[in-house]
Design an enzyme around this catalytic site. Structure first.
Site, PDB file in Angstrom:
ATOM      1  N   ASN A   8       0.863  -1.191   0.000  1.00 55.67           N
ATOM      2  CA  ASN A   8       0.000   0.000   0.000  1.00 55.67           C
ATOM      3  C   ASN A   8       0.891   1.230   0.000  1.00 55.67           C
ATOM      4  OD1 ASN A   8      -1.829   2.033   0.494  1.00 55.67           O
ATOM      5  ND2 ASN A   8      -2.364   1.355   2.567  1.00 55.67           N
ATOM      6  N   LYS A  10       0.083   4.265  -0.330  1.00 55.39           N
ATOM      7  CA  LYS A  10      -0.580   5.456   0.232  1.00 55.39           C
ATOM      8  C   LYS A  10      -0.315   6.664  -0.677  1.00 55.39           C
ATOM      9  CE  LYS A  10      -0.343   3.278   4.712  1.00 55.39           C
ATOM     10  NZ  LYS A  10      -0.179   3.357   6.153  1.00 55.39           N
ATOM     11  N   HIS A  99      -9.634   1.099   5.261  1.00 58.57           N
ATOM     12  CA  HIS A  99      -8.351   1.379   5.931  1.00 58.57           C
ATOM     13  C   HIS A  99      -8.577   2.354   7.080  1.00 58.57           C
ATOM     14  CE1 HIS A  99      -4.250   2.571   6.684  1.00 58.57           C
ATOM     15  NE2 HIS A  99      -3.875   1.494   6.024  1.00 58.57           N
ATOM     16  N   GLU A 101      -6.906   4.750   8.089  1.00 64.21           N
ATOM     17  CA  GLU A 101      -6.636   6.162   7.771  1.00 64.21           C
ATOM     18  C   GLU A 101      -7.857   6.821   7.156  1.00 64.21           C
ATOM     19  OE1 GLU A 101      -2.991   5.567   5.588  1.00 64.21           O
ATOM     20  OE2 GLU A 101      -1.971   5.031   7.465  1.00 64.21           O
ATOM     21  N   GLY A 177       2.382   2.288  10.893  1.00 66.00           N
ATOM     22  CA  GLY A 177       3.338   3.379  10.735  1.00 66.00           C
ATOM     23  C   GLY A 177       4.034   3.773  12.025  1.00 66.00           C
TER      24      GLY A 177
HETATM   25  P1  PGA Z   1       2.720   0.412   7.676  1.00 61.71           P
HETATM   26  O1  PGA Z   1       1.272   0.586   7.031  1.00 61.71           O
HETATM   27  O2  PGA Z   1       3.303  -0.869   7.124  1.00 61.71           O
HETATM   28  O3  PGA Z   1       3.492   1.626   7.241  1.00 61.71           O
HETATM   29  O4  PGA Z   1       2.536   0.333   9.153  1.00 61.71           O
HETATM   30  C1  PGA Z   1       0.403  -0.515   6.896  1.00 61.71           C
HETATM   31  C2  PGA Z   1      -0.913  -0.062   6.331  1.00 61.71           C
HETATM   32  O5  PGA Z   1      -1.371   1.021   6.689  1.00 61.71           O
HETATM   33  O6  PGA Z   1      -1.519  -0.759   5.504  1.00 61.71           O
END
Ligand code: PGA
Length: 260
Positions: A8, A10, A99, A101, A177
């Site tokens: 992903n 983002k 997700h 977010e 994250g």
């Molecule tokens: P990350 O993100 O690996 O940077 O923790 C995972 C995600 O949000 O799918």
């Protein structure tokens, strides 16, 4: 079960970055066979939607490219949004839905997430449905209850036949994250709960990925947890060597489909 490693991206990187990442991955898949048709590992990429068509053209057909979100309507006056049909039309085969977010950062309700799952299925996109609790909910002992409520909303919208077409990603919000991972025991318990819930709903066996700070250093240990069918990778998917190392860990030495 074939493991899935999904990257992903983002909202990171310009077209040159997307091309570099895609080319590096395509070269590695060509050299090793991991991620090719018949491999023990499936690979999917979720670039920003404006890069989906370009990335699709650069990676082998075995790599599913998807969008990070869709609108729940098929079309309409929704400035800035894209429909699942539009995504499918430019080569997307997957859609991330739910997700954290978007659920927590942008206020998407469980009902809206459920409608987006339905919209994705209608358009022929395979939903990668994210669920997960925040730290407050985990500390309060409510993690499984929260995730089951997220699943229940989707079950009410799409039924057993829809649930059967999902791939799930368990992503504890506090691990995304942050560099923090859920412990193997926490991951194993939640994956079993998700799998059990879907079985009771009549969905059959659905793949359940883990997501949240997966990196080359912890991937093998996570894949060793019973019930972990792959990973949804954010930050580490931006660096080709790291993403490739995670795909390699998913293959676990049992690499099928190589020319050797
Ligand atoms: P990350 O993100 O690996 O940077 O923790 C995972 C995600 O949000 O799918």
């Amino acid at each position: 079960m074939q493991r899935l490693v999904a990257g992903n991206w983002k909202m990171h990187g310009l077209m040159a970055d997307a091309v570099a990442r895609s080319t590096a991955l395509a070269r590695w898949i060509g050299a090793t066979g991991i991620g090719s048709a018949g491999s023990s590992v499936e690979v999917a990429l979720f670039p920003p939607c404006v890069q989906v068509a370009s990335v699709s053209a650069l990676v082998p057909a075995s790599v599913g490219v998807g969008v990070q979100d869709v609108h729940d309507a098929q079309q309409g006056a929704f400035t800035g949004a894209i429909s699942a049909e539009m995504a499918r039309d430019v080569g997307a085969r997957w859609a991330i839905v739910g997700h954290s977010e978007r659920r927590r950062g942008l206020g998407e309700s469980e009902a809206l997430v459920a409608r987006k799952v339905a919209a994705s299925l209608r358009a022929g996109l395979r939903p990668l449905l994210c669920v997960g609790e925040d730290l407050h909910e985990r500390d309060a002992g409510r993690a499984i209850e929260v995730v089951e409520a997220q699943l229940a909303a989707v079950a009410a919208e799409v039924g057993a036949a829809g649930l059967a077409q999902l791939v799930m990603a368990y992503e504890p919000v506090w691990a995304i994250g942050t560099g923090r991972n859920a412990t193997p025991a926490q991951v194993g318990e939640m994956h079993a709960a998700i799998r059990g819930y879907l079985l009771v709903q009549g969905a059959g066996v659905v793949r359940v990925l883990y997501g949240g700070s997966v990196n080359p250093g912890n991937a093998a240990a996570l894949f060793a947890v019973a019930g972990v069918d792959g990973a949804l990778v954010g930050g580490a998917s931006l660096v080709p060597e790291q993403f490739i190392a995670i795909c390699q860990a998913a293959a676990g030495g049992r690499v099928l489909g190589t020319s050797q």
